[in-house]
Design a protein around this motif. Structure first.
Motif, PDB file in Angstrom:
ATOM      1  N   THR A 476       0.832  -1.201   0.000  1.00 30.71           N
ATOM      2  CA  THR A 476       0.000   0.000   0.000  1.00 30.71           C
ATOM      3  C   THR A 476       0.868   1.254   0.000  1.00 30.71           C
ATOM      4  OG1 THR A 476      -1.830  -1.096   1.134  1.00 30.71           O
ATOM      5  CG2 THR A 476      -1.740   1.304   1.294  1.00 30.71           C
ATOM      6  N   ALA A 477       1.931   1.253   0.789  1.00 26.45           N
ATOM      7  CA  ALA A 477       2.834   2.406   0.819  1.00 26.45           C
ATOM      8  C   ALA A 477       3.445   2.648  -0.556  1.00 26.45           C
ATOM      9  CB  ALA A 477       3.926   2.186   1.862  1.00 26.45           C
ATOM     10  N   ILE A 478       3.818   1.576  -1.232  1.00 26.74           N
ATOM     11  CA  ILE A 478       4.387   1.706  -2.582  1.00 26.74           C
ATOM     12  C   ILE A 478       3.321   2.209  -3.558  1.00 26.74           C
ATOM     13  CG2 ILE A 478       5.346   0.403  -4.523  1.00 26.74           C
ATOM     14  CD1 ILE A 478       6.710  -1.405  -2.419  1.00 26.74           C
ATOM     15  N   ASP A 479       2.127   1.658  -3.455  1.00 26.00           N
ATOM     16  CA  ASP A 479       1.043   2.097  -4.342  1.00 26.00           C
ATOM     17  C   ASP A 479       0.739   3.583  -4.161  1.00 26.00           C
ATOM     18  OD1 ASP A 479       0.792  -0.436  -5.387  1.00 26.00           O
ATOM     19  OD2 ASP A 479      -0.867  -1.014  -4.080  1.00 26.00           O
ATOM     20  N   LEU A 480       0.806   4.048  -2.936  1.00 27.39           N
ATOM     21  CA  LEU A 480       0.511   5.451  -2.667  1.00 27.39           C
ATOM     22  C   LEU A 480       1.580   6.377  -3.225  1.00 27.39           C
ATOM     23  CD1 LEU A 480      -0.810   5.222   0.993  1.00 27.39           C
ATOM     24  CD2 LEU A 480      -2.150   5.803  -1.042  1.00 27.39           C
ATOM     25  N   GLY A 481       2.814   5.898  -3.338  1.00 30.09           N
ATOM     26  CA  GLY A 481       3.826   6.761  -3.929  1.00 30.09           C
ATOM     27  C   GLY A 481       5.231   6.599  -3.424  1.00 30.09           C
ATOM     28  N   LEU A 482       5.463   5.808  -2.366  1.00 27.77           N
ATOM     29  CA  LEU A 482       6.825   5.580  -1.922  1.00 27.77           C
ATOM     30  C   LEU A 482       7.536   4.654  -2.904  1.00 27.77           C
ATOM     31  CD1 LEU A 482       5.867   6.917   0.691  1.00 27.77           C
ATOM     32  CD2 LEU A 482       7.145   5.173   1.956  1.00 27.77           C
ATOM     33  N   PRO A 483       8.770   4.971  -3.270  1.00 30.04           N
ATOM     34  CA  PRO A 483       9.501   4.082  -4.180  1.00 30.04           C
ATOM     35  C   PRO A 483       9.677   2.699  -3.568  1.00 30.04           C
ATOM     36  CG  PRO A 483      10.597   6.214  -3.978  1.00 30.04           C
ATOM     37  CD  PRO A 483       9.534   6.178  -2.919  1.00 30.04           C
ATOM     38  N   ALA A 484       9.609   1.685  -4.397  1.00 34.57           N
ATOM     39  CA  ALA A 484       9.803   0.321  -3.911  1.00 34.57           C
ATOM     40  C   ALA A 484      11.188   0.135  -3.319  1.00 34.57           C
ATOM     41  CB  ALA A 484       9.569  -0.669  -5.045  1.00 34.57           C
ATOM     42  N   SER A 485      12.133   0.985  -3.745  1.00 34.87           N
ATOM     43  CA  SER A 485      13.511   0.887  -3.247  1.00 34.87           C
ATOM     44  C   SER A 485      13.732   1.672  -1.963  1.00 34.87           C
ATOM     45  CB  SER A 485      14.480   1.407  -4.319  1.00 34.87           C
ATOM     46  OG  SER A 485      14.186   2.767  -4.637  1.00 34.87           O
ATOM     47  N   THR A 486      12.674   2.219  -1.378  1.00 38.24           N
ATOM     48  CA  THR A 486      12.827   3.009  -0.160  1.00 38.24           C
ATOM     49  C   THR A 486      13.549   2.199   0.917  1.00 38.24           C
ATOM     50  OG1 THR A 486      10.812   4.268  -0.605  1.00 38.24           O
ATOM     51  CG2 THR A 486      11.591   4.238   1.666  1.00 38.24           C
ATOM     52  N   PRO A 487      14.650   2.708   1.462  1.00 41.47           N
ATOM     53  CA  PRO A 487      15.368   1.973   2.508  1.00 41.47           C
ATOM     54  C   PRO A 487      14.480   1.706   3.723  1.00 41.47           C
ATOM     55  CG  PRO A 487      16.715   3.763   1.643  1.00 41.47           C
ATOM     56  CD  PRO A 487      15.344   3.941   1.068  1.00 41.47           C
ATOM     57  N   GLU A 488      14.618   0.524   4.279  1.00 44.48           N
ATOM     58  CA  GLU A 488      13.911   0.108   5.488  1.00 44.48           C
ATOM     59  C   GLU A 488      12.391   0.042   5.316  1.00 44.48           C
ATOM     60  OE1 GLU A 488      15.507  -1.127   8.080  1.00 44.48           O
ATOM     61  OE2 GLU A 488      17.339  -0.724   6.951  1.00 44.48           O
ATOM     62  N   LEU A 489      11.920  -0.039   4.072  1.00 46.33           N
ATOM     63  CA  LEU A 489      10.487  -0.273   3.847  1.00 46.33           C
ATOM     64  C   LEU A 489      10.288  -1.788   3.854  1.00 46.33           C
ATOM     65  CD1 LEU A 489       7.707   0.913   3.254  1.00 46.33           C
ATOM     66  CD2 LEU A 489       8.270   0.859   0.818  1.00 46.33           C
ATOM     67  N   HIS A 490      10.344  -2.362   5.049  1.00 44.33           N
ATOM     68  CA  HIS A 490      10.346  -3.818   5.188  1.00 44.33           C
ATOM     69  C   HIS A 490       8.974  -4.333   5.619  1.00 44.33           C
ATOM     70  CE1 HIS A 490      10.340  -3.103   9.476  1.00 44.33           C
ATOM     71  NE2 HIS A 490      11.422  -2.337   9.347  1.00 44.33           N
ATOM     72  N   GLY A 491       8.844  -5.642   5.635  1.00 40.44           N
ATOM     73  CA  GLY A 491       7.596  -6.268   6.039  1.00 40.44           C
ATOM     74  C   GLY A 491       7.613  -6.697   7.485  1.00 40.44           C
ATOM     75  N   THR A 501      13.089   5.265   5.320  1.00 45.90           N
ATOM     76  CA  THR A 501      13.784   6.543   5.167  1.00 45.90           C
ATOM     77  C   THR A 501      13.460   7.131   3.804  1.00 45.90           C
ATOM     78  OG1 THR A 501      15.766   5.397   4.383  1.00 45.90           O
ATOM     79  CG2 THR A 501      15.646   5.894   6.730  1.00 45.90           C
ATOM     80  N   ALA A 502      12.246   7.553   3.654  1.00 44.26           N
ATOM     81  CA  ALA A 502      11.804   8.175   2.403  1.00 44.26           C
ATOM     82  C   ALA A 502      12.140   9.658   2.417  1.00 44.26           C
ATOM     83  CB  ALA A 502      10.304   7.968   2.232  1.00 44.26           C
ATOM     84  N   SER A 503      12.095  10.267   1.252  1.00 44.07           N
ATOM     85  CA  SER A 503      12.344  11.709   1.165  1.00 44.07           C
ATOM     86  C   SER A 503      11.061  12.487   1.416  1.00 44.07           C
ATOM     87  CB  SER A 503      12.892  12.059  -0.223  1.00 44.07           C
ATOM     88  OG  SER A 503      11.871  11.968  -1.206  1.00 44.07           O
ATOM     89  N   VAL A 504      11.228  13.763   1.682  1.00 45.05           N
ATOM     90  CA  VAL A 504      10.081  14.654   1.827  1.00 45.05           C
ATOM     91  C   VAL A 504       9.226  14.622   0.560  1.00 45.05           C
ATOM     92  CG1 VAL A 504       9.447  17.089   1.942  1.00 45.05           C
ATOM     93  CG2 VAL A 504      11.137  16.176   3.535  1.00 45.05           C
ATOM     94  N   LEU A 505       9.887  14.613  -0.599  1.00 51.82           N
ATOM     95  CA  LEU A 505       9.156  14.594  -1.865  1.00 51.82           C
ATOM     96  C   LEU A 505       8.399  13.286  -2.048  1.00 51.82           C
ATOM     97  CD1 LEU A 505       8.599  16.331  -4.325  1.00 51.82           C
ATOM     98  CD2 LEU A 505      10.687  15.468  -5.368  1.00 51.82           C
ATOM     99  N   ASP A 506       9.002  12.170  -1.640  1.00 54.91           N
ATOM    100  CA  ASP A 506       8.308  10.880  -1.694  1.00 54.91           C
ATOM    101  C   ASP A 506       7.042  10.914  -0.840  1.00 54.91           C
ATOM    102  OD1 ASP A 506      10.352   9.797  -3.264  1.00 54.91           O
ATOM    103  OD2 ASP A 506      11.428   9.000  -1.536  1.00 54.91           O
ATOM    104  N   MET A 507       7.181  11.416   0.370  1.00 63.20           N
ATOM    105  CA  MET A 507       6.047  11.452   1.292  1.00 63.20           C
ATOM    106  C   MET A 507       4.960  12.398   0.796  1.00 63.20           C
ATOM    107  SD  MET A 507       6.664   9.230   3.632  1.00 63.20           S
ATOM    108  CE  MET A 507       5.558   9.644   4.994  1.00 63.20           C
ATOM    109  N   ALA A 508       5.365  13.510   0.214  1.00 62.28           N
ATOM    110  CA  ALA A 508       4.378  14.448  -0.326  1.00 62.28           C
ATOM    111  C   ALA A 508       3.573  13.792  -1.440  1.00 62.28           C
ATOM    112  CB  ALA A 508       5.072  15.708  -0.840  1.00 62.28           C
ATOM    113  N   GLN A 509       4.245  12.976  -2.250  1.00 59.40           N
ATOM    114  CA  GLN A 509       3.548  12.263  -3.319  1.00 59.40           C
ATOM    115  C   GLN A 509       2.526  11.281  -2.752  1.00 59.40           C
ATOM    116  OE1 GLN A 509       4.837  10.113  -7.443  1.00 59.40           O
ATOM    117  NE2 GLN A 509       6.016   9.504  -5.662  1.00 59.40           N
ATOM    118  N   ALA A 510       2.898  10.566  -1.700  1.00 60.20           N
ATOM    119  CA  ALA A 510       1.989   9.589  -1.098  1.00 60.20           C
ATOM    120  C   ALA A 510       0.785  10.275  -0.456  1.00 60.20           C
ATOM    121  CB  ALA A 510       2.740   8.754  -0.065  1.00 60.20           C
ATOM    122  N   TYR A 511       1.023  11.372   0.257  1.00 58.51           N
ATOM    123  CA  TYR A 511      -0.086  12.093   0.876  1.00 58.51           C
ATOM    124  C   TYR A 511      -0.964  12.768  -0.176  1.00 58.51           C
ATOM    125  CZ  TYR A 511       0.965  11.377   5.814  1.00 58.51           C
ATOM    126  OH  TYR A 511       1.120  10.820   7.066  1.00 58.51           O
ATOM    127  N   ALA A 512      -0.376  13.170  -1.294  1.00 57.31           N
ATOM    128  CA  ALA A 512      -1.178  13.735  -2.387  1.00 57.31           C
ATOM    129  C   ALA A 512      -2.135  12.685  -2.940  1.00 57.31           C
ATOM    130  CB  ALA A 512      -0.263  14.251  -3.491  1.00 57.31           C
TER     131      ALA A 512
END
Length: 757
Positions: A476-491, A501-512
């Motif tokens: 779901t996080a990836i679908d919303l906009g976080l890159p699949a390669s986001t560090p520590e986006l584990h299960g 450890t996503a970027s501000v721009l990544d997070m803004a995309q997901a919240y958008a």
């Protein structure tokens, strides 16, 4: 034998003897000698011309002539930044005003369109004047000057002049006069490090070459004769000479019929603007240029090597008023409150921010730091700080999207009750023991999901990850906009606490994506890009519904409560309907606020970094406060920026479609009494977002959904009102008193310490 004497030849006696030339007369050449020398000279010149014409070829352009800067523009077309070794932007002749074309011709070569490529008389005259001490003169036509600028070096040698002569003749036979004039205008030096008429127009008057009027055009044309000396700002003592040359140009335009005498009479000397030190990439410019370059490379639009060659005109999606508003908000709500001399920790403070239009995906503002030349790491795009509890909404959205249920079988809704005991072991997790700590070890006991979000309760959300499914949450996080390669986006359950450890721009995309009711289209920084006037095709966005509208909108309803009742109350100063979430990384190394209105999604992060070692540093006592949290400076920056950025936009309410009644659980399957609380575990502590220290212990929310999040009778819920609709939707039904969730079986957890809340 005839002894008679022979008679003399009478004809020989009649021719008088040729007098011998004596004295100075011997030095005077005869007409035969003159004629012979002339014929020989003509033959030698003709031979030299033929030889030179055949030997000298048109070479490739010199390196300096083809170098250009890349120009970065705001969405409205105003200039944002330039980069590159040479300040040049080549433009077509159509993008140079007729007045500017005529002014240059009047100054440099009035017979350009009717004469040949070279003017031998002018060359001889210039050579004579130079030799007799009347000043170095060129005598070159515009064609010859263009050849010197574009193909040759600038040295004054006979060899270079000979090459220039022959190349000019050949060039005149292969290209049009318009092409030569265009090349000349783009390669000439105008002073102030400006090569070409377009860069000169910006350097002296802050406008495009297409907008130059006769007065300004004449001044720029006058500069060609002596670029440094005629800059009346740098050398006010030379103003009289500059005005004399300026008048010469204007008079020439009148003589040639390019300017009326009436218009000429009303022309006043156009004082150029103050010369500025090369702006380069200082301030926010460098961060924007870096982000654009990264975007172009990641989307295979323009490679770094191609961009290095220059000549690109890049119109970004950034809007200058909003960009300025972001800088102002950070300065006033954060930077002005820092005192590194009094508090060492204040010297660690870094900031990053990004704002996206949820409907278009366009990045309208980007904040990278105080100044690119002082802090070169881009705070908007770096991916090395944990996002904290700003990740929690992705967990809840995934729960609704997947119709997930608790360990005891109840559908997860905003009103589902969880056990909010600090350090409560996560149930149903097979990966090892994991018992996250709530902020300040606070035990909330029985608490709804809505209030657990308001208070950012770690124990609740770690359990929810397991209830939903760690891989489902990650997806779901990836679908919303976080890159699949986001560090520590584990299960694992600790992902709910913000290990990623996503970027501000990544997070803004997901919240958008949440703001856009679950429809995601990749963010874009580029509105248009051209190279040498040719537009480059940009990749299509292809928006798609990545999670259901009900999942996105129900998440929005919960995040509205966070601003109204929870840790993000400072964001309410935006003065319009908004939803958001705070986040704080482990040991207060970063504090976040991510929020949105129907019109704008914005994320702000304040991060701690040692300026010498680049090590991440805690921000305790920064700004003179006990702790740095997302509800402080980040939320305040967000509120001020959002208010200013949307001041000309009418306030819009959210239109929400929430979880439907069909997703209710069977009350017969719910335990009638809570299980005994499990003993605390020794899981590693984790920071979490918190209410202000003066806040009283939270009380349990009513299990009845609030009116603005409920729809009945065929109306679609909106915050603050209802609008007609076809779907009958409602928040979750009331939870029976005394019911808790959490697992009914003991589970393991995640090795490694949790980080954030």
């Amino acid at each position: 034998m005839n002894d008679e004497p022979q008679q003399p030849n009478t004809l020989a006696k009649a021719r008088p003897p040729r007098p011998r030339r004596t004295g100075w007369r011997r030095l005077i050449p005869t007409w035969r000698m003159v004629l012979g020398a002339f014929v020989l000279g003509v033959m030698l010149l003709a031979g030299a011309f033929v030889l030179g014409y055949s030997l000298v070829q048109i070479p490739p352009a010199n390196a300096l002539a083809v170098k250009q800067s890349n120009v970065y523009l705001y969405a409205d077309g105003s200039q944002l930044a330039r980069d590159g070794e040479v300040n040049r932007e080549s433009v077509s002749l159509a993008r140079v005003s007729k007045d500017a074309q005529h002014a240059v011709l009047a100054a440099e070569d009035r017979d350009f369109y009717t004469e040949s490529a070279v003017d031998p008389k002018a060359m001889v005259r210039a050579a004579w004047n130079t030799a007799t001490g009347k000043g170095r003169q060129s005598g070159s036509t515009i064609t010859q000057q263009y050849v010197k600028n574009y193909y040759l070096a600038q040295e004054q040698t006979l060899t270079r002049k000979a090459k220039e002569f022959f190349i000019a003749i050949k060039l005149d036979r292969t290209v049009t006069k318009d092409q030569i004039l265009e090349g000349y205008l783009n390669t000439s030096y105008f002073g102030r490090n400006a090569y070409g008429i377009q860069s000169a127009a910006h350097a002296y008057y802050g406008m495009d070459a297409t907008d130059l009027d006769p007065a300004r055009a004449a001044y720029l044309a006058a500069l060609l004769n002596a670029p440094s000396e005629y800059d009346v700002v740098a050398h006010p003592e030379n103003r009289a000479a500059a005005e004399e040359r300026w008048n010469y140009v204007l008079d020439g335009m009148v003589t040639e019929g390019w300017l009326s005498a009436t218009e000429r009479a009303g022309t006043e000397f156009p004082m150029p603007k103050e010369a500025t030190v090369s702006t380069g990439l200082s301030g926010q410019r460098g961060y924007v240029v870096e982000a654009v370059k990264q975007y172009l490379a990641e989307h295979d639009i323009v490679s770094p090597e191609e961009l290095e060659r220059g000549g690109y005109r890049i119109t970004t999606t950034l809007e200058k008023p909003r960009q300025d508003a972001f800088v102002k908000a950070v300065d006033e709500r954060l930077m002005s409150r820092l005192d590194p001399k009094a508090r060492k920790v204040d010297g660690y403070v870094r900031a990053g921010g990004a704002a996206i239009d949820p409907k278009t995906g366009g990045v309208v503002a980007l904040y990278g730091g105080i100044d690119y030349v002082k802090q070169y790491t881009n705070g908007a795009t770096r991916r090395d700080f944990q996002v904290g509890s700003t990740f929690k909404p992705f967990v809840f959205a995934s729960a609704v999207q997947n119709a997930a249920s608790t360990q005891d079988g109840r559908i997860i809704t905003p009103n589902t009750l969880y056990d909010g005991t600090s350090e409560r072991p996560v149930q149903g997790w097979s990966g090892g023991s994991y018992a996250p700590e709530n902020e300040d070890h606070h035990d909330y006991g029985e608490i709804t999901v809505r209030e657990a979000t308001d208070r950012s309760v770690n124990s609740v959300y770690a359990q929810m990850v397991v209830d939903v499914g760690p891989e489902e949450v990650k997806q779901t996080a990836i679908d919303l906009g976080l890159p699949a390669s986001t560090p520590e986006l584990h299960g694992g359950p600790s992902v709910a606490l913000g290990t990623a450890t996503a970027s501000v721009l990544d997070m803004a995309q997901a919240y958008a994506t949440l703001a856009n009711h679950g429809e995601h289209g990749a963010y874009t920084l580029i509105k248009k890009i051209t190279q040498d006037g040719t537009e480059i095709e940009l990749p299509a966005r292809h928006p798609r519904q990545v999670i259901s509208r009900e999942a996105a909108d129900t998440t929005t309803s919960v995040l509205r409560s966070t601003i109204e009742n929870g840790t993000a109350s400072a964001a309410g100063a935006a003065g319009r309907p908004a939803a958001g979430k705070t986040g704080t990384a482990e040991e207060d190394r970063a504090a976040w606020f991510a929020g949105y209105t129907p019109d704008l999604a914005t994320v702000v992060a304040v991060m701690g970094q040692d300026p010498v070692t680049a090590e991440h540093m805690p921000l305790y006592k920064a700004m003179g406060l006990p702790r740095m949290n997302g509800g402080g400076a980040p939320a305040e920056i967000w509120a001020q920026f959002t208010r200013d950025a949307l001041k000309d936009t009418p306030a819009h309410d959210f239109s929400l479609q929430l979880q439907t009644a069909s997703e209710e659980w069977d009350l017969r399957d719910v335990p009638t009494s809570p299980p005994s609380s499990p003993p605390p575990s020794s899981g590693a502590p984790a920071d979490q977002d918190r209410p202000s220290p003066s806040s009283a212990p939270p009380t349990r929310h009513s299990t009845t959904p609030p009116p603005d999040d409920t729809t009945t009778g065929g109306e679609t819920a909106t915050d603050g009102g209802t609008t007609p609709g076809d779907d009958t939707t409602t928040d979750a039904p009331p939870t029976p008193p005394g019911t808790t969730t959490g697992g009914l079986t003991e589970g393991g957890g995640l090795t490694g310490g949790p980080v954030t809340g």
